[in-house]
Design a protein around this motif. Structure first.
Motif, mmCIF file in Angstrom:
data_model
loop_
_atom_site.group_PDB
_atom_site.id
_atom_site.type_symbol
_atom_site.label_atom_id
_atom_site.label_comp_id
_atom_site.label_asym_id
_atom_site.label_seq_id
_atom_site.Cartn_x
_atom_site.Cartn_y
_atom_site.Cartn_z
ATOM 1 N N TYR A 290 0.832 -1.207 0.000
ATOM 2 C CA TYR A 290 0.000 0.000 0.000
ATOM 3 C C TYR A 290 0.870 1.262 0.000
ATOM 4 O O TYR A 290 0.561 2.240 -0.687
ATOM 5 C CB TYR A 290 -0.916 -0.016 1.223
ATOM 6 C CG TYR A 290 -1.731 1.245 1.379
ATOM 7 C CD1 TYR A 290 -2.859 1.485 0.604
ATOM 8 C CD2 TYR A 290 -1.364 2.213 2.321
ATOM 9 C CE1 TYR A 290 -3.605 2.642 0.747
ATOM 10 C CE2 TYR A 290 -2.100 3.375 2.473
ATOM 11 C CZ TYR A 290 -3.216 3.581 1.683
ATOM 12 O OH TYR A 290 -3.946 4.752 1.835
ATOM 13 N N LYS A 291 1.950 1.224 0.761
ATOM 14 C CA LYS A 291 2.873 2.369 0.798
ATOM 15 C C LYS A 291 3.498 2.598 -0.579
ATOM 16 O O LYS A 291 3.676 3.731 -1.020
ATOM 17 C CB LYS A 291 3.969 2.096 1.833
ATOM 18 C CG LYS A 291 5.020 3.190 1.962
ATOM 19 C CD LYS A 291 4.505 4.392 2.714
ATOM 20 C CE LYS A 291 5.640 5.363 3.009
ATOM 21 N NZ LYS A 291 5.175 6.563 3.742
ATOM 22 N N TYR A 292 3.808 1.499 -1.265
ATOM 23 C CA TYR A 292 4.442 1.582 -2.585
ATOM 24 C C TYR A 292 3.448 2.081 -3.633
ATOM 25 O O TYR A 292 3.803 2.884 -4.503
ATOM 26 C CB TYR A 292 4.978 0.203 -2.980
ATOM 27 C CG TYR A 292 5.665 0.172 -4.319
ATOM 28 C CD1 TYR A 292 6.981 0.599 -4.453
ATOM 29 C CD2 TYR A 292 4.995 -0.286 -5.460
ATOM 30 C CE1 TYR A 292 7.612 0.582 -5.689
ATOM 31 C CE2 TYR A 292 5.612 -0.319 -6.692
ATOM 32 C CZ TYR A 292 6.924 0.116 -6.807
ATOM 33 O OH TYR A 292 7.549 0.106 -8.033
ATOM 34 N N CYS A 293 2.206 1.604 -3.560
ATOM 35 C CA CYS A 293 1.208 2.024 -4.558
ATOM 36 C C CYS A 293 -0.157 2.160 -3.875
ATOM 37 O O CYS A 293 -0.957 1.205 -3.887
ATOM 38 C CB CYS A 293 1.146 1.052 -5.727
ATOM 39 S SG CYS A 293 1.151 -0.692 -5.265
ATOM 40 N N PRO A 294 -0.444 3.313 -3.271
ATOM 41 C CA PRO A 294 -1.695 3.522 -2.516
ATOM 42 C C PRO A 294 -2.968 3.290 -3.331
ATOM 43 O O PRO A 294 -4.002 2.945 -2.767
ATOM 44 C CB PRO A 294 -1.594 4.985 -2.055
ATOM 45 C CG PRO A 294 -0.130 5.306 -2.099
ATOM 46 C CD PRO A 294 0.428 4.500 -3.226
ATOM 47 N N ASP A 295 -2.883 3.443 -4.643
ATOM 48 C CA ASP A 295 -4.073 3.277 -5.480
ATOM 49 C C ASP A 295 -4.604 1.848 -5.478
ATOM 50 O O ASP A 295 -5.752 1.607 -5.870
ATOM 51 C CB ASP A 295 -3.768 3.677 -6.932
ATOM 52 C CG ASP A 295 -3.682 5.189 -7.092
ATOM 53 O OD1 ASP A 295 -4.061 5.900 -6.139
ATOM 54 O OD2 ASP A 295 -3.231 5.642 -8.156
ATOM 55 N N LYS B 270 -5.636 0.080 -3.171
ATOM 56 C CA LYS B 270 -6.775 -0.119 -2.281
ATOM 57 C C LYS B 270 -8.097 0.033 -3.036
ATOM 58 O O LYS B 270 -9.045 -0.725 -2.802
ATOM 59 C CB LYS B 270 -6.723 0.866 -1.117
ATOM 60 C CG LYS B 270 -7.842 0.672 -0.103
ATOM 61 C CD LYS B 270 -7.677 1.593 1.095
ATOM 62 C CE LYS B 270 -8.818 1.407 2.085
ATOM 63 N NZ LYS B 270 -8.685 2.285 3.265
ATOM 64 N N LEU C 109 -0.892 5.147 8.902
ATOM 65 C CA LEU C 109 -0.784 4.317 7.702
ATOM 66 C C LEU C 109 -1.615 3.047 7.828
ATOM 67 O O LEU C 109 -2.252 2.617 6.858
ATOM 68 C CB LEU C 109 0.687 3.968 7.440
ATOM 69 C CG LEU C 109 0.980 3.289 6.102
ATOM 70 C CD1 LEU C 109 0.701 4.244 4.952
ATOM 71 C CD2 LEU C 109 2.439 2.817 6.050
ATOM 72 N N LYS D 105 -5.193 4.038 7.182
ATOM 73 C CA LYS D 105 -5.392 4.398 5.783
ATOM 74 C C LYS D 105 -5.446 3.148 4.900
ATOM 75 O O LYS D 105 -6.233 3.060 3.956
ATOM 76 C CB LYS D 105 -4.272 5.318 5.311
ATOM 77 C CG LYS D 105 -4.295 6.710 5.929
ATOM 78 C CD LYS D 105 -3.039 7.486 5.549
ATOM 79 C CE LYS D 105 -2.973 8.837 6.269
ATOM 80 N NZ LYS D 105 -1.682 9.529 6.023
ATOM 81 N N CYS D 106 -4.609 2.174 5.240
ATOM 82 C CA CYS D 106 -4.534 0.959 4.436
ATOM 83 C C CYS D 106 -5.762 0.084 4.615
ATOM 84 O O CYS D 106 -6.276 -0.476 3.645
ATOM 85 C CB CYS D 106 -3.264 0.185 4.809
ATOM 86 S SG CYS D 106 -3.017 -1.345 3.881
#
Length: 482
Positions: free
Chosen positions: A193-198, A200, A352, A355-356
């Motif tokens: 998720y940190k690498y690519c938040p989209d 989710k 985080l 958010k994830c």
């Protein structure tokens, strides 16, 4: 009520519908069901709990440390099916029969508190954690909102804060999970998720080939997590280890460059502090340097070895752990908190986790409550209902203090050293390597092979002699762990 304990219905303490109607003139019935009367006999239920607790105390707790008792009265599955009454029936059974069943369950179960119970990475009885477990079961809480678990949420916050302190972070976040495998899965998903938040909202479509790196001696949960999360087990790169089972940093960096060359997208490195078989601790400082150079999330699976952080003598095994982005640590192993008691600690303090994982369930996480809703931690969990596992560790920590927990670690490793010296003295036993943790790897050499020179033929025959492990670096099977 009838005094006959074997009468068909209801169970001991059950309420006969006709008796309740006659004794309660104002009974409210809907569809033939009485709504304003008790469903069970509270007095009978309380008596059953009292008698069952006495049975547990006598047959489990008081016999837990008695070396003269059996670890288990072993029976095959088919034998046990005959000995136990496993059938569920239409009508309930009397309390005296239920107590007999409880007795049978205890008799034929493995006593993990027994001095001679040896299994993977946990054992023993902690009385304070046990009391905490009794309380948890009686209160039956779920730690998703402060309004339903005010004490337990504050306890979890306090325990996580203290564990974060021992990792060496100034601040952080965390959550208790049902097992170290789940903690590793949390960390893998968090790193992605940190690498690519989209991801989710948009899912896996359109993403490059994500790839992660871990030790060849890592826990099998890394493959399970990659499979579960849709990353794929083929995208887990297993980095070669040295003769002691530690990840080789140069090999890690070589594989990262190779992955980039092939067009893959590295996003995570999982180091291990205390591998399952050899008890190896990966060189965290060197691995952290590589992660910083390549912008990769560093997760440390310290499910087994994390407890060494509480020992001033042995915490050096995890030197550099403060540089990790996340850490898995299981107090239910060496620190003896009751299973399950597993934490994921995260260095990030920007919410985080929330958010994830947040789904913003409006029926649970209303923002206009009468207290600070930041204490509603359920939205940073993949679970809804969640047990207050931190309470078991908190109770033990309160009872023993940090010094008592430290002694627990030091004693375990001192016992390991004692066993090593005994193995060296015993004919027919061969130590494979000097341990750095509590894992002792050895061979039992049968008399027929003791005079034989070590070599391919020797190790081949030794493999045939038992389901064991070879000499390190010569054969493919892993060594025994004790």
């Amino acid at each position: 009520m009838s005094s006959d304990p074997d009468r068909e219905c209801p169970v001991d303490g059950g309420i006969d519908q006709q008796e309740m109607v006659s004794s309660k003139k104002s009974a409210v019935l809907v569809d033939g069901v009485i709504l304003n009367g008790p469903t069970t006999d509270a007095k009978a239920g309380e008596k059953f709990v009292e008698e069952a607790c006495r049975l547990i105390m006598e047959e489990v707790v008081l016999k837990a440390t008695d070396v003269n008792e059996k670890v288990c009265e072993w029976r095959s599955p088919e034998q046990l099916k005959q000995l136990l009454d496993l059938e569920m029936r239409d009508t309930g059974e009397p309390h005296h029969r239920l107590l007999e069943l409880c007795q049978d369950v205890i008799r034929y179960s493995v006593k993990t508190n027994h001095p001679r119970f040896f299994n993977q990475l946990y054992a023993g009885l902690d009385y304070y954690s046990l009391v905490a477990r009794f309380m948890i079961e009686a209160l039956n809480p779920s730690v998703y909102t402060y309004e339903v678990s005010p004490v337990f949420l504050l306890v979890e916050e306090a325990v996580l804060k203290k564990m974060i302190e021992f990792i060496g972070w100034k601040e952080g976040d965390g959550i208790f999970n049902p097992g170290g495998s789940v903690s590793n899965m949390y960390a893998m998903n968090l790193a992605r998720y940190k690498y690519c938040p989209d991801i989710k909202e948009k899912g896996l479509s359109g993403l490059p080939r994500l790839i992660l790196f871990t030790s060849a001696e890592c826990h099998y949960s890394m493959k399970k997590a990659a499979s579960f999360l849709g990353i794929g087990t083929d995208n887990v790169c297993f980095v070669e280890t040295d003769g002691r089972g530690k990840m080789i940093p140069d090999e890690l960096e070589r594989q990262i460059w190779q992955a980039r060359k092939e067009g893959a997208a590295p996003f995570l490195v999982c180091a291990t502090s205390g591998t399952t078989v050899l008890g190896a601790f990966d060189p965290l400082d060197e691995i952290a340097d590589i992660c910083e150079r390549h912008g990769l999330w560093l997760h440390v699976d310290a499910s087994w070895g994390g407890s060494a952080l509480l020992s001033r003598k042995h915490r050096k095994l995890l030197h550099g752990v403060h540089r990790a982005d996340s850490v898995a640590w299981n107090p239910h192993k060496m620190l003896m908190a009751g299973i399950q008691c597993c934490a994921l600690l995260v260095k990030d303090k920007s919410d985080l986790l929330k958010k994830c994982y947040s789904a913003k369930a409006s029926y649970l996480f209303q923002q206009d409550k009468f207290y600070d809703v930041s204490y509603d931690t359920g939205d940073k969990s993949i679970q809804c209902s969640r047990r207050p596992d931190a309470f078991k560790f908190w109770m033990t920590w309160k009872a023993l203090g940090t010094s008592g927990l430290e002694e627990r670690v030091n004693r375990a490793l001192a016992l390991s050293r004692y066993l090593v010296e005994e193995i060296k003295k015993r004919e027919g036993f061969k130590l494979l390597l000097e341990p750095e943790y509590a894992n002792i790897c050895f061979w039992y050499i049968p008399p027929s092979l003791r005079e034989m020179e070590e070599g391919p033929e020797f190790w081949a025959k030794l493999n045939l002699a038992g389901p064991g492990c070879p000499q390190l670096g010569q054969l493919s099977s892993p060594p025994h762990d004790l």
